[in-house]
Design an enzyme around this catalytic site. Sequence first.
Site, short mmCIF file in Angstrom:
data_model
loop_
_atom_site.label_atom_id
_atom_site.label_comp_id
_atom_site.label_asym_id
_atom_site.label_seq_id
_atom_site.Cartn_x
_atom_site.Cartn_y
_atom_site.Cartn_z
N ASP A 12 0.81 -1.22 0.00
CA ASP A 12 0.00 0.00 0.00
C ASP A 12 0.85 1.28 0.00
O ASP A 12 0.58 2.21 0.75
CB ASP A 12 -0.99 -0.01 1.17
N HIS A 14 0.95 3.27 -2.57
CA HIS A 14 -0.01 4.17 -3.20
C HIS A 14 0.58 5.49 -3.70
O HIS A 14 0.11 6.57 -3.37
CB HIS A 14 -1.19 4.45 -2.27
N ASN A 70 -4.39 -5.17 -6.26
CA ASN A 70 -5.60 -4.85 -7.02
C ASN A 70 -5.47 -3.52 -7.78
O ASN A 70 -6.02 -3.38 -8.86
CB ASN A 70 -6.85 -4.88 -6.15
N HIS A 71 -4.70 -2.57 -7.27
CA HIS A 71 -4.54 -1.30 -7.99
C HIS A 71 -3.70 -1.48 -9.25
O HIS A 71 -3.97 -0.83 -10.26
CB HIS A 71 -3.98 -0.22 -7.07
#
Length: 123
Positions: A12, A14, A70-71
């Site tokens: 994560d 991000h 998933n991203h």
Amino acid sequence: MRTVDRILATSDIHGQNARFGRLLQSTDYEPARDLLIICGDIIDRGKENLACLAACQALQQQGAVCIKGNHEQFLERCLIEMTETDVWRAAPSQYLYDWVTYNGGDTMYHEINIASFVDVFDH
């Protein structure tokens, strides 16, 4: 099989490359002795998505393991849509719309220069 002193894992990130760099620095990460596992969601939401991808690619070349989250799956599916047709420009699929609107893909989407991006896939 190589011997490692430590196994470090993170996820994560991000699109926060500077923060990711500080995290690695704070752990004294050493590619020669540590195994780094990046458990997905490298992109979206932050403003340094392409830098995160480049950093993770460099780390992977030094022995880190990167797992698609998933991203990254969102991006992959949308890039396929964007390179196979121009229809998305006038009427994006629901999947592309949802990625950009609800799943944090807007920052990654805006970082991509479509003209140079398409050239990458032509080679």
